[in-house]
Enzyme design. Structure first.
Site, PDB file in Angstrom:
ATOM      1  N   ARG A 213     -47.916 -23.241 -69.016  1.00 50.92           N
ATOM      2  CA  ARG A 213     -46.813 -22.308 -68.836  1.00 50.92           C
ATOM      3  C   ARG A 213     -47.090 -21.213 -67.803  1.00 50.92           C
ATOM      4  O   ARG A 213     -46.260 -20.938 -66.941  1.00 50.92           O
ATOM      5  CB  ARG A 213     -46.445 -21.608 -70.159  1.00 50.92           C
ATOM      6  CG  ARG A 213     -45.551 -22.415 -71.035  1.00 50.92           C
ATOM      7  CD  ARG A 213     -45.916 -22.200 -72.475  1.00 50.92           C
ATOM      8  NE  ARG A 213     -47.228 -22.764 -72.689  1.00 50.92           N
ATOM      9  CZ  ARG A 213     -47.423 -24.041 -73.055  1.00 50.92           C
ATOM     10  NH1 ARG A 213     -46.401 -24.809 -73.282  1.00 50.92           N
ATOM     11  NH2 ARG A 213     -48.638 -24.544 -73.191  1.00 50.92           N
ATOM     12  N   THR A 214     -48.233 -20.569 -67.923  1.00 52.05           N
ATOM     13  CA  THR A 214     -48.445 -19.390 -67.083  1.00 52.05           C
ATOM     14  C   THR A 214     -48.497 -19.799 -65.605  1.00 52.05           C
ATOM     15  O   THR A 214     -47.807 -19.215 -64.765  1.00 52.05           O
ATOM     16  CB  THR A 214     -49.739 -18.668 -67.502  1.00 52.05           C
ATOM     17  OG1 THR A 214     -49.698 -18.476 -68.915  1.00 52.05           O
ATOM     18  CG2 THR A 214     -49.870 -17.330 -66.813  1.00 52.05           C
TER      19      THR A 214
ATOM     20  N   LYS B 203     -69.287 -25.422 -55.624  1.00 57.14           N
ATOM     21  CA  LYS B 203     -70.519 -25.433 -54.808  1.00 57.14           C
ATOM     22  C   LYS B 203     -71.365 -24.197 -55.056  1.00 57.14           C
ATOM     23  O   LYS B 203     -72.357 -23.974 -54.369  1.00 57.14           O
ATOM     24  CB  LYS B 203     -70.154 -25.494 -53.323  1.00 57.14           C
ATOM     25  CG  LYS B 203     -69.330 -26.687 -52.916  1.00 57.14           C
ATOM     26  CD  LYS B 203     -68.967 -26.560 -51.429  1.00 57.14           C
ATOM     27  CE  LYS B 203     -67.659 -27.259 -51.127  1.00 57.14           C
ATOM     28  NZ  LYS B 203     -67.080 -26.803 -49.852  1.00 57.14           N
TER      29      LYS B 203
ATOM     30  N   ARG C 262     -56.439 -16.305 -63.811  1.00 60.39           N
ATOM     31  CA  ARG C 262     -56.841 -16.593 -65.208  1.00 60.39           C
ATOM     32  C   ARG C 262     -58.326 -16.931 -65.193  1.00 60.39           C
ATOM     33  O   ARG C 262     -58.773 -17.750 -64.377  1.00 60.39           O
ATOM     34  CB  ARG C 262     -56.051 -17.745 -65.799  1.00 60.39           C
ATOM     35  CG  ARG C 262     -56.607 -18.166 -67.161  1.00 60.39           C
ATOM     36  CD  ARG C 262     -55.733 -19.144 -67.888  1.00 60.39           C
ATOM     37  NE  ARG C 262     -54.549 -18.484 -68.426  1.00 60.39           N
ATOM     38  CZ  ARG C 262     -53.689 -19.062 -69.267  1.00 60.39           C
ATOM     39  NH1 ARG C 262     -53.889 -20.307 -69.664  1.00 60.39           N
ATOM     40  NH2 ARG C 262     -52.640 -18.406 -69.713  1.00 60.39           N
TER      41      ARG C 262
ATOM     42  N   HIS D  54     -53.424 -10.729 -72.108  1.00 63.79           N
ATOM     43  CA  HIS D  54     -52.531 -11.623 -71.345  1.00 63.79           C
ATOM     44  C   HIS D  54     -51.240 -10.814 -71.176  1.00 63.79           C
ATOM     45  O   HIS D  54     -50.230 -11.074 -71.839  1.00 63.79           O
ATOM     46  CB  HIS D  54     -52.317 -12.905 -72.147  1.00 63.79           C
ATOM     47  CG  HIS D  54     -51.661 -14.025 -71.405  1.00 63.79           C
ATOM     48  ND1 HIS D  54     -51.083 -13.897 -70.149  1.00 63.79           N
ATOM     49  CD2 HIS D  54     -51.489 -15.343 -71.752  1.00 63.79           C
ATOM     50  CE1 HIS D  54     -50.592 -15.047 -69.770  1.00 63.79           C
ATOM     51  NE2 HIS D  54     -50.827 -15.945 -70.720  1.00 63.79           N
TER      52      HIS D  54
END
Ligand code: CP
Length: 315
Positions: free
Chosen positions: A58-59, A87, A108, A136
């Protein structure tokens, strides 16, 4: 009110006042009322960076859909394995690099403090899309917006937050967001998943908060039940997860013992804590939250990227 969101980082909902949230909800309403062509003009030429170090449906996709709907573009990665992080590149260098390509970053990350750290590394706005178990904030903005849309107010409502209150970052942002209004909050969880004490510091001075083990004791009083899944991935010990797995569920029988108009919300994903039959009950508002997520995030992007969104919308 001059636009309080322009060029601003969104790291914690604590940083935003009730009038500022009202401003955002009003912008989101305006954007939602525009037709396709008008919307497409609002973000033209802007680019949003989406940096997801943890899974998301969703986000990430609602920020992407929101940006595309206002005529902007997106770039980034859905998992760090698709970037030079694989890397060994560090977070600071990754963010500094992507800052050169975009107008704002959505981040996130599994670490608490990652988004705040990003704001110290770059000048462009950073939007926290979930930082560990910490916060959030845009999810909480969506949650407040949804309650406003369905109930017309937050003040005076009896709101239960139910489930994994210990590891759910949406829970913390929602508690902080609700504390700007005057609801009564019922925190309902298995004893092992109670909210972290520090989350309530300063909150229970402002609004009435009580803790419960059994939702059936309070169901008749509730206007809103906000359910969260058990955050399996955040348990330090898998054996602790096994002890609470499947320990709670919201079903039609429970809802029938409450008010007819009591709504059920969930930030999603849900993984068994809401019985399937609830999806078809008028009480279920979690897919409305999903829809309003795109609307509200369009409002956030327009407000963060433009000094005067009202003049842009009304022109
Ligand atoms: N509500 C929420 O954050 O969902 P995703 O994890 O799918 O982004």
């Amino acid at each position: 009110m001059t636009n309080p969101f322009f060029n601003r980082d969104i790291i914690s909902i604590k940083d935003f006042s009730r009038p500022e949230l009202k401003y955002l909800f009003s912008i989101a309403d305006k954007v939602d009322s525009l037709d396709y062509e008008r919307k497409k003009e609002l973000g033209r030429g802007k680019i949003l960076g989406l940096l997801f170090f943890e899974p998301s449906t969703r986000t990430r996709l609602s920020f992407e859909a929101a940006m595309l709907s206002i005529g902007g573009n997106v770039l980034g990665f859905a998992h760090p394995s698709m970037s030079s992080v694989e890397k060994g590149e560090n977070l600071a260098d990754t963010i500094r690099t992507i800052e050169s390509y975009v107008d704002a970053i959505v981040l996130r990350h599994p670490m608490e403090g990652a988004s705040r750290f990003a704001t110290e590394v770059i000048a462009k706005p950073v939007i926290n899309a979930g930082s560990g178990t910490e916060e959030h904030p845009t999810q909480a903005m969506i949650d407040l917006y949804t309650i406003m849309k369905v109930k017309g107010r937050i003040d005076g409502l009896n709101i239960a937050i139910f489930g994994d209150l210990k590891y759910g970052r949406t829970v913390y942002s929602l508690i902080y967001g609700l504390s700007k209004y005057r609801p009564r909050i019922f925190l309902v969880s298995p004893p092992q998943l109670k909210v972290k004490r520090e989350a309530l510091f300063g909150i229970d001075d402002k609004i009435k908060v009580s803790e419960h083990k059994d939702i059936t004791e309070i169901i008749e009083e509730l206007d809103v039940i906000y359910v969260t899944r058990i955050q399996k991935e955040r348990f330090p010990d898998p054996h602790e997860y096994e002890k609470v797995k499947g320990s709670y569920i919201i079903d039609s029988e429970l809802l029938k013992s409450g008010k007819d108009e009591c709504i059920v919300m969930h930030p999603l994903p849900k993984v068994g804590e809401i019985a399937p039959e609830v999806d078809n009950m008028p009480n279920a508002k979690y897919f409305l939250q999903v829809y309003l997520g795109k609307v509200l995030r369009s409002g956030i992007l327009i407000s963060v990227l433009n000094p005067d969104p009202y003049s842009l919308i009304d022109s």
